[in-house]
Design an enzyme around this catalytic site. Structure first.
Site, PDB file in Angstrom:
ATOM      1  CB  SER A 194      45.533  42.991  43.891  1.00 48.80           C
ATOM      2  OG  SER A 194      44.618  43.119  44.306  1.00 48.80           O
ATOM      3  CE1 TYR A 207      43.300  42.439  38.605  1.00 47.73           C
ATOM      4  CE2 TYR A 207      42.214  42.467  40.759  1.00 47.73           C
ATOM      5  CZ  TYR A 207      43.537  43.208  39.562  1.00 47.73           C
ATOM      6  OH  TYR A 207      44.083  44.102  40.052  1.00 47.73           O
TER       7      TYR A 207
END
Ligand code: NAD
Ligand code: MG
Length: 302
Positions: A194, A207
């Site tokens: 990401s 995360y």
């Protein structure tokens, strides 16, 4: 496809408005969320992705492939000629059945394996079942992920931190380890990381740190298995409109503005990620190893 979107015009499409700039209404779904209930609907390429035989005869296991990016990748892989094993949570059966139907419509095989990737034994079991159903395994996409926004570290439960790390990175170790015992030379692994790996949002501490770990794992494993003829790479999406975002992945107030701060000015659609996974899985990318391909609407990356 509308009249304005003739094949000639598709070649010259402007990325700014190739897909609509969405302003999603505030909405909430229980984790893991369903594409079937997302407003507005996300585009996973059902109507638009056209294959050119780049993955003919490949046998792929894709985690988190019922919805969002994984679903778009599964559809693209099938249109490129691959058979696909789909991994997802049992609550996502409706989404998984939709993807299976799209894959079968293009004449490829789809096998459904619901189960929880935080369960150590299930990770190995999943790979074994996929190998058996597909008749082998030469492509793995580690894409399942958990993202729950928490504003203050004081409110971040130990349970959430453990679940996020187990889902996003520990399961990736377990599945890759099991898959590599079956993969012949020419096989590929693509991991989903990401933009959060480099630009962590303050409300995504757990995360974002798993996503940095995925980049690092990708570069290390790529070197380890290169000599066996197996390539490992990653794709780093920016803000993409998927069920992850409405099942507590973002603070609710942030949803209408989702993706608008990118240089392109809009959120990405899952189908815009698919070509990156196809490229890294196809033999065309034979000299690309340990790379992270950023697909993020223009946000600068290291
Ligand atoms: P998504 O919700 O459609 O996909 C995530 C999938 O992960 C779910 O469908 C679910 O099947 C799977 N999953 C989660 N926990 C699981 C568990 N315990 N066991 C089995 N499966 C489990 O959302 P998405 O945005 O398409 O996410 C796919 C990947 O893309 C994730 O790794 C996510 O971190 C990454 N990503 C997404 C964005 C974005 O903006 N949407 C940005 C960067 C990275
Ligand atoms: Mg899902």
């Amino acid at each position: 496809m509308t009249d304005e979107n003739t094949p000639d015009q598709l070649i010259f499409q402007n990325p700014v408005d190739r897909f609509p700039s969405i302003t999603p209404p505030k909405q909430d779904q229980p984790e893991p969320g369903l594409d079937a209930e997302l407003k507005p609907k996300a585009d996973r390429g059902e109507q638009s992705y056209r294959g050119t035989g780049r993955l003919e005869g490949r046998r792929a296991l894709i985690t988190g492939s019922d919805s969002g990016i994984g679903a778009a990748v599964a559809i693209a892989f099938a249109r490129e000629g691959a058979d696909v094993a789909l991994s997802y949570l049992p609550e996502e059966e409706e989404d998984a059945q939709h993807v299976k139907a799209v894959i079968e419509e293009c004449g490829r095989r789809a096998f459904l394996f619901p189960g929880d990737l935080t369960d150590r034994d299930f990770c190995a079991e999943l790979v074994g079942k996929a190998v058996q159903a597909l008749g082998g395994l030469d492509a793995l996409v580690n894409n399942a992920g958990k993202q729950i926004a928490v504003e203050d570290i004081a409110d971040l439960s130990d349970e959430q931190v453990t679940e996020t790390f187990t889902t996003n990175i520990v399961a990736m170790f377990r599945i890759s380890q099991a898959a590599l015992t079956h993969m012949p030379a020419g096989s590929t692994i693509v991991n989903t990381t990401s933009i959060q790996a480099y630009e962590p949002s303050p409300h995504l501490l757990d995360y974002a740190s798993t996503k940095a770990a995925i980049n690092n794992f990708t570069k290390g494993l790529a070197q380890q298995v290169a000599g066996r003829g197996i390539r490992v790479n990653a794709v780093a999406p920016g803000p993409i409109w998927t069920p992850l975002q409405v099942s507590d992945g973002q603070p609710k107030d942030a949803l209408p503005e989702f993706g608008k701060s990118t240089p392109l000015g809009r959120a990405g659609q899952p189908t815009e990620l698919a070509p990156a996974y196809v490229f890294l899985t196809s033999p065309e990318s034979s000299y690309v190893l340990g790379e992270t391909l950023n697909v993020n609407g223009g946000m600068p990356t290291p």
